[in-house]
Design a protein around this motif. Structure first.
Motif, PDB file in Angstrom:
ATOM      1  N   ILE A 522       0.841  -1.198   0.000  1.00 31.11           N
ATOM      2  CA  ILE A 522       0.000   0.000   0.000  1.00 31.11           C
ATOM      3  C   ILE A 522       0.876   1.249   0.000  1.00 31.11           C
ATOM      4  N   ASP A 523       2.056   1.159   0.623  1.00 35.00           N
ATOM      5  CA  ASP A 523       2.965   2.312   0.619  1.00 35.00           C
ATOM      6  C   ASP A 523       3.462   2.624  -0.784  1.00 35.00           C
ATOM      7  N   ARG A 526       0.640   4.302  -2.703  1.00 37.92           N
ATOM      8  CA  ARG A 526       0.415   5.699  -2.256  1.00 37.92           C
ATOM      9  C   ARG A 526       1.518   6.603  -2.786  1.00 37.92           C
ATOM     10  N   ARG A 527       2.757   6.084  -2.772  1.00 36.29           N
ATOM     11  CA  ARG A 527       3.894   6.896  -3.211  1.00 36.29           C
ATOM     12  C   ARG A 527       3.744   7.262  -4.690  1.00 36.29           C
ATOM     13  N   GLN A 529       0.924   7.300  -6.403  1.00 37.01           N
ATOM     14  CA  GLN A 529      -0.238   8.169  -6.592  1.00 37.01           C
ATOM     15  C   GLN A 529       0.067   9.596  -6.172  1.00 37.01           C
ATOM     16  N   ALA A 530       0.937   9.737  -5.174  1.00 36.90           N
ATOM     17  CA  ALA A 530       1.307  11.088  -4.730  1.00 36.90           C
ATOM     18  C   ALA A 530       2.047  11.839  -5.836  1.00 36.90           C
ATOM     19  N   GLN A 550      -6.925   0.848  -2.534  1.00 38.36           N
ATOM     20  CA  GLN A 550      -6.162   2.082  -2.737  1.00 38.36           C
ATOM     21  C   GLN A 550      -5.786   2.289  -4.208  1.00 38.36           C
TER      22      GLN A 550
END
Lengths: 699, 92
Positions: A522-523, A526-527, A529-530, A550
């Motif tokens: 998930i990290d 997220r990274r 997508q950021a 996510q």
């Protein structure tokens, strides 16, 4: 999700056969499709249906108005006598506009008809079955499958159809999932595993008994969602479609205002025009081609996804696939085959490779696991043979305690293979000695990213078997394709860095993360997508659910847990993690088809300007722009309208099949499609309108 | 007590009737819109037709004027419909 068992007793079923020959969802019955579509095309002329398509609604209103002036050409004003029978001319225009509408409706009806046929074939796999519902007091009551609710427990015995989607909570059995996946090999289902506890309604239990907890209410199972998706009747527009609709409406609005204000200008330049001509000009200029084909393209795209045995919860998810920047994939089972295969025998202690092969064969002759079979295959390729009577020998199965397996030989000897430290202990217990070669060979194999198995016979260690993680064939080429398409691939694995880097290099992924935990997944998402990227990932375990939710595109395996399937926005009935690559191609194909036909439709306008406007306003001095040499204003208008109608019919196959997708870079794709559909869209109508004008008996 | 004069009685009767009619019209509008749209189209046509007749300088007869006015109203409605699609495309 990582499985580190050396000898797996229940290997997960791999998708059957090469990708190209894999059978997809049951073949739908397409007989009578076109007859039904013709009938539907006329039914869709209802204004309550046409009003949903703004561009075609303008054509509909125009048809009504031209029909009125067919009956009374002077209805909106006295028409100057041009020597042409106005009623016939207006009637021709009405006729052509009517069939423009019919052709556009036909395109949508064919697409919907194909989806309905597919939905009907899926419905045929579902039938109201009798379910054995387990009551709280332990008794069993027979109920209809439609009476089952989420949370109910049912007992299914061999031969029964599984009544609804659920999770296995007791028992082990083989399930025939061919009704939904086309895969004839049965699948083992058992409780408590992330990858084998989920069952789908409409499949059949072949052996033993299962107790299943129902996880969906009637009409809300995965097959029901698939039926709703392919039918397309209640389909809502995707974001891309909505954006394109707004563009088309803006163009239509501009042309409507221009045409509405054209009459006084035409009178001023001594070129009075009739209402019929103005409406014909309006219909010729608005983007009717893409306006008529837009919904057919969207419905056909959803059908294509369903044909690949993927259930998408919405068209938005399929479109998102086309815009994906990053693909996150697991190693074991996704990039590599789930089971390691013997690749090499490494001799130590002065033994030859042949001797190691002989010893390995002796230790593996009773081993039915894929690893064991691969060892036997490699040994036999090197000329090793079984040098004892198999019937007098006894196999020793692998156990978690011993971490070895092997054979007790007829002469009292023992051949073993297994974890290096386990074999070391075995040899020491038989009074043998160990050399430094063994540790050196072990480290060498580890550094290569493989799994070392030591082989011994009695108290002598013969060598190491190098079990290699095999990268699935053809993946490197597919990752190269994805790279050309601008998609970055990241591999996640629980293995150590050295192993991971070797596999990543061999598979050709862009990046990898070793010793990854579920939280790392998930990290990573997220990274990415950021940074503004769209991320896709596959998963099947409950621990994958947060990452699947996510990700912009989450594809869950059908064999996975209910939590994973609920969190994802797509479910792959084939449980093939590499299906994501096909989905990216389908999504891009959908977007490219829309873009190509929109470009073609707008490019067509150029020829129509040169066809109609110079002939209508010849008195204003622009007659020299009649580059096609059209005979008269009337023949120019009729020719342009005929082309306008026929091009919709001609492009229906392309809209349904989709523009052929090529794994090129964005720039290459743009250049290619601009050339074919942009330049082609400019040139083709010049030729076609001129040909029609030559054929028409109007002067 | 004096009874109200007949004129006042008639005025109050017709005004209450008018309010009732308006209420019925409103509820009918909400139930079935097509007849209401047609009625409105006729009303607007009646409003704008004289303007069109004046603009055309009397060259057109009454039927042509009515048809042209209706066409103009239809064009404006189409334009409004397109604006609605532009700003609320998800409705379609």
């Amino acid at each position: 999700m990582e499985s580190s068992n050396q000898f797996s007793s229940t290997p997960p079923r791999a998708p059957g056969g090469p990708r190209e020959s894999r059978r997809h969802t049951p073949k739908a019955d397409m007989s009578g499709l076109y007859q039904r579509a013709v009938k539907e095309a006329f039914i869709k002329l209802d204004p309550r249906i046409t009003v949903k398509n703004p561009v075609m609604f303008i054509v509909w209103v125009g048809t009504i108005v031209t029909a009125l002036v067919t009956f009374n050409p002077n209805l909106f004003g006295n028409v100057p006598d041009t020597g042409l029978n106005q009623q016939i001319f207006n009637g021709l225009i009405t006729f052509i506009l009517f069939f423009t509408l019919v052709f556009a409706n036909f395109a949508e009806a064919v697409a919907e008809g194909r989806g309905k046929a597919q939905a009907d074939s899926l419905r045929a796999t579902r039938s109201d079955t009798v379910a054995r519902k387990m009551l709280p007091d332990g008794s069993v009551q027979e109920v209809s499958s439609t009476d089952l609710r989420r949370g109910d427990q049912v007992k299914v015995i061999a031969g029964d159809m599984i009544p609804s989607d659920g999770d296995v909570i007791q028992g082990i059995g083989s399930v025939d999932e061919s009704a939904i996946t086309g895969e004839s090999a049965p699948v083992l289902k058992q409780p408590g595993t992330d990858i084998a506890s989920s069952v789908t309604g409409g499949t059949r239990l072949l052996s033993d008994e299962l107790v299943i907890r129902i996880t969906s209410d009637p009409g809300k199972g995965f097959i029901d969602r698939m039926i709703a998706l392919v039918e397309g009747a209640e389909r809502s527009k995707t974001p891309n479609e909505i954006a394109l609709t707004v563009l088309l409406v803006v163009l239509t609005q501009v042309f409507l205002i221009v045409i509405a204000t054209m009459s006084p200008l035409a009178n001023y330049v001594q070129s009075p025009t009739t209402i019929a001509i103005l409406i014909a000009l309006l219909v010729a200029l608005i983007p009717t081609t893409i306006g008529g084909l837009l919904s057919a393209i969207g419905i056909a795209g959803m059908d294509r996804v369903a044909q690949f045995n993927v259930i998408a919860t919405s068209g938005r998810a399929v479109e998102a696939c086309g815009d994906i920047n990053t693909l996150v994939l697991d190693k074991t089972g996704t990039i590599t085959l789930g089971n390691r295969l013997a690749s090499q025998f490494i001799p130590i202690n002065g033994y030859s490779e042949q001797a190691v092969a002989q010893a390995a064969l002796a230790a593996s002759v009773f081993d039915e696991t894929p690893e064991g079979r691969s060892i036997v295959r490699l040994a036999e390729e090197m000329g090793a043979t079984v040098d004892f009577d198999r019937n007098a020998a006894e196999g020793v199965e692998f156990s978690a305690r011993t971490r070895m397996s092997g054979t007790n030989l007829p002469d009292g000897g023992e051949a073993r293979k297994g974890a290096v430290d386990a074999v070391k202990g075995f040899v020491r217990s038989r009074g043998g000695t160990l050399s430094a070669d063994l540790d050196a060979a072990y480290e060498r194999v580890s550094r290569l990213g493989g799994t070392p198995l030591a082989v011994c016979r009695n108290s002598e260690v013969y060598g190491i078997i190098y079990l290699k993680d095999i990268v699935k064939p053809g993946l490197r080429e597919r990752f190269d394709q994805l790279r050309r398409m601008g998609v970055r691939t990241i591999m996640l694995t629980g293995d150590n860095r050295i192993t991971a880097s070797v596999i990543a290099e061999e598979a050709g992924v862009d990046d990898f993360i070793a010793e990854a935990t579920p939280e790392d997944k998930i990290d990573v998402i997220r990274r990415e997508q950021a940074q503004g990227k769209l991320v896709a990932m596959t998963g099947d375990g409950t621990n994958d659910a947060p990452a699947l939710a996510q990700a912009n595109v989450g594809v869950a395996m059908n064999s996975g847990t209910q939590a994973a399937k609920e969190a994802a926005n797509m479910v792959d009935l084939d449980s093939d993690p590499t299906k994501l690559i096909d989905l990216v191609a389908i999504g891009k194909q959908l977007l490219i088809t829309r873009g190509a036909l929109t470009t073609f439709s707008i490019a067509n306008d150029i020829a129509k300007y040169f066809a109609i406007i110079p002939t209508i306003f010849a008195a204003a001095g622009i007659g020299s722009l009649n580059v096609m040499g059209l005979k008269s204003p009337q023949s120019a208008i009729i020719s342009a309208l005929i082309y306008n109608a026929l091009i919709i019919l001609a492009l229906i196959p392309l809209a349904l099949k989709g523009v052929e997708f090529r794994p090129l870079t964005a720039n290459q794709l743009l250049q290619r499609n601009i050339l074919i559909y942009g330049v082609g869209g400019v040139i083709a109508p010049f030729i076609a309108i001129k040909l029609i004008d030559l054929i028409l008996p109007i002067s | 007590m004096k009874s109200p004069a007949p004129n006042q009685y008639l005025i109050s009767f017709y005004s209450s009737q008018a309010f009732e009619d308006m209420g019925e019209f409103w509820s009918a509008w909400r139930r079935r819109k097509l007849p209401s749209y047609l009625f409105l189209a006729l009303c607007f046509n009646t409003l704008f037709a004289p303007a069109v007749l004046a603009a055309t300088g009397g060259e057109l007869d009454r039927l042509q004027v009515w048809a042209l006015t209706l066409l103009g109203i239809a064009t404006v409605c189409l334009s409004a419909y397109l604006f609605v699609v532009m700003f609320q495309p998800e409705r379609f």
